[in-house]
Design a protein around this motif. Sequence first.
Motif, PDB file in Angstrom:
ATOM      1  N   LEU A  55      51.772  36.771  31.064  1.00 32.74           N
ATOM      2  CA  LEU A  55      53.083  37.418  31.077  1.00 32.74           C
ATOM      3  C   LEU A  55      53.861  36.949  32.304  1.00 32.74           C
ATOM      4  CD1 LEU A  55      51.968  41.048  30.153  1.00 32.74           C
ATOM      5  CD2 LEU A  55      53.149  39.404  28.672  1.00 32.74           C
ATOM      6  N   PRO A  56      55.175  36.928  32.226  1.00 32.28           N
ATOM      7  CA  PRO A  56      55.968  36.538  33.398  1.00 32.28           C
ATOM      8  C   PRO A  56      55.633  37.434  34.592  1.00 32.28           C
ATOM      9  CG  PRO A  56      57.372  36.676  31.441  1.00 32.28           C
ATOM     10  CD  PRO A  56      56.033  37.222  31.075  1.00 32.28           C
ATOM     11  N   GLY A  57      55.384  36.821  35.739  1.00 36.12           N
ATOM     12  CA  GLY A  57      55.076  37.567  36.955  1.00 36.12           C
ATOM     13  C   GLY A  57      53.645  38.056  37.051  1.00 36.12           C
ATOM     14  N   ALA A  58      52.809  37.747  36.065  1.00 34.35           N
ATOM     15  CA  ALA A  58      51.421  38.224  36.067  1.00 34.35           C
ATOM     16  C   ALA A  58      50.550  37.317  36.925  1.00 34.35           C
ATOM     17  CB  ALA A  58      50.867  38.268  34.649  1.00 34.35           C
ATOM     18  N   THR A  59      49.524  37.916  37.500  1.00 36.61           N
ATOM     19  CA  THR A  59      48.486  37.162  38.204  1.00 36.61           C
ATOM     20  C   THR A  59      47.318  37.017  37.243  1.00 36.61           C
ATOM     21  OG1 THR A  59      49.157  38.105  40.325  1.00 36.61           O
ATOM     22  CG2 THR A  59      46.957  37.144  40.204  1.00 36.61           C
ATOM     23  N   VAL A  60      46.837  35.787  37.070  1.00 40.93           N
ATOM     24  CA  VAL A  60      45.694  35.537  36.185  1.00 40.93           C
ATOM     25  C   VAL A  60      44.431  35.643  37.033  1.00 40.93           C
ATOM     26  CG1 VAL A  60      44.568  33.864  34.670  1.00 40.93           C
ATOM     27  CG2 VAL A  60      47.062  34.065  34.677  1.00 40.93           C
ATOM     28  N   ASN A  61      43.466  36.454  36.543  1.00 39.58           N
ATOM     29  CA  ASN A  61      42.210  36.699  37.249  1.00 39.58           C
ATOM     30  C   ASN A  61      41.062  36.067  36.471  1.00 39.58           C
ATOM     31  OD1 ASN A  61      43.620  38.664  39.007  1.00 39.58           O
ATOM     32  ND2 ASN A  61      43.686  39.884  37.139  1.00 39.58           N
ATOM     33  N   TRP A  62      40.225  35.325  37.156  1.00 38.29           N
ATOM     34  CA  TRP A  62      39.056  34.685  36.548  1.00 38.29           C
ATOM     35  C   TRP A  62      37.786  35.324  37.103  1.00 38.29           C
ATOM     36  CZ3 TRP A  62      39.412  31.248  32.634  1.00 38.29           C
ATOM     37  CH2 TRP A  62      40.663  30.677  32.393  1.00 38.29           C
ATOM     38  N   TYR A  63      36.825  35.598  36.194  1.00 38.04           N
ATOM     39  CA  TYR A  63      35.554  36.226  36.574  1.00 38.04           C
ATOM     40  C   TYR A  63      34.398  35.444  35.955  1.00 38.04           C
ATOM     41  CZ  TYR A  63      38.394  40.351  37.707  1.00 38.04           C
ATOM     42  OH  TYR A  63      39.321  41.214  38.236  1.00 38.04           O
ATOM     43  N   THR A  64      33.237  35.566  36.581  1.00 34.33           N
ATOM     44  CA  THR A  64      32.022  34.948  36.031  1.00 34.33           C
ATOM     45  C   THR A  64      31.185  35.957  35.249  1.00 34.33           C
ATOM     46  OG1 THR A  64      30.853  35.359  38.104  1.00 34.33           O
ATOM     47  CG2 THR A  64      31.889  33.182  37.838  1.00 34.33           C
ATOM     48  N   GLN A  65      31.621  37.207  35.178  1.00 33.01           N
ATOM     49  CA  GLN A  65      30.887  38.227  34.429  1.00 33.01           C
ATOM     50  C   GLN A  65      31.872  39.149  33.713  1.00 33.01           C
ATOM     51  OE1 GLN A  65      28.839  39.147  38.042  1.00 33.01           O
ATOM     52  NE2 GLN A  65      29.848  41.150  38.224  1.00 33.01           N
ATOM     53  N   ALA A  66      31.385  39.837  32.672  1.00 30.35           N
ATOM     54  CA  ALA A  66      32.245  40.660  31.820  1.00 30.35           C
ATOM     55  C   ALA A  66      32.772  41.896  32.545  1.00 30.35           C
ATOM     56  CB  ALA A  66      31.501  41.080  30.558  1.00 30.35           C
ATOM     57  N   VAL A  67      32.000  42.471  33.443  1.00 30.34           N
ATOM     58  CA  VAL A  67      32.445  43.631  34.222  1.00 30.34           C
ATOM     59  C   VAL A  67      32.032  43.417  35.675  1.00 30.34           C
ATOM     60  CG1 VAL A  67      32.395  45.306  32.331  1.00 30.34           C
ATOM     61  CG2 VAL A  67      30.335  44.918  33.649  1.00 30.34           C
ATOM     62  N   GLY A  68      32.816  43.981  36.570  1.00 30.21           N
ATOM     63  CA  GLY A  68      32.520  43.855  37.999  1.00 30.21           C
ATOM     64  C   GLY A  68      32.798  42.448  38.496  1.00 30.21           C
ATOM     65  N   GLY A  69      32.323  42.158  39.681  1.00 31.63           N
ATOM     66  CA  GLY A  69      32.517  40.840  40.267  1.00 31.63           C
ATOM     67  C   GLY A  69      33.850  40.728  40.987  1.00 31.63           C
ATOM     68  N   VAL A  70      34.070  39.598  41.575  1.00 26.14           N
ATOM     69  CA  VAL A  70      35.278  39.328  42.354  1.00 26.14           C
ATOM     70  C   VAL A  70      36.168  38.356  41.580  1.00 26.14           C
ATOM     71  CG1 VAL A  70      36.138  38.408  44.540  1.00 26.14           C
ATOM     72  CG2 VAL A  70      33.979  39.677  44.500  1.00 26.14           C
ATOM     73  N   ALA A  71      37.433  38.711  41.470  1.00 20.66           N
ATOM     74  CA  ALA A  71      38.396  37.872  40.750  1.00 20.66           C
ATOM     75  C   ALA A  71      38.779  36.662  41.589  1.00 20.66           C
ATOM     76  CB  ALA A  71      39.638  38.682  40.397  1.00 20.66           C
TER      77      ALA A  71
END
Length: 192
Positions: free
Chosen positions: A5-21
């Motif tokens: 979405l416009p203005g959105a930050t895309v977050n990438w994770y190595t696991q389905a829940v928890g972890g650091v983006a």
Amino acid sequence: SIDALPGATVNWYTQAVGGVAKVTPLIPNTSVVGTIFCYVSQTVNGAESDRAEVIIAVHALPEQPTAIEGNNFIAAGTTQAYSVVNSSSEVTYNWILPADWTGISTTKDISVVVGTKDSTIGVAALSTFGCVSPIQELAVRVVMEDDIEIYNSLSPNGDGENDVFRIRNIDFYPENALSIFNRWGIEVYRVN
């Protein structure tokens, strides 16, 4: 690429829940064949969406062709056949021909019309996943009609001129036979 979405930050994770983006996507180790799972979400105005699973499949490169079978001393304008030595039914092939040669094939075999210049032909294997092997090459010497020259005078008198009978570029014709006749038409020398 992810449509955010416009203005959105895309977050990438190595696991389905928890972890650091992370804001940079996961870059897989392409030397390890297998499936990698990662997860992506987007944050807009402090609210993060659910994570979507991204599956990255790393496929093995197809085996590089061991060799190209076919003549490497050939006459210009002739039709020649070439073939991949270690072919596989699971791949197609990309033949790379010199600019003035013609021929098309995606199989292990190709028939070409030879151009006029010495060059190199190449072939790479393509897997069903679109992976491309390293290229196998074959250097080719193209022989023109005037490449062979027979010196027709011989004076073996030790003066350094015409002491030796030579046929220039005869090595391009390994299946040759030579006969020498005297002035009366009698064969005086023959060699294959």
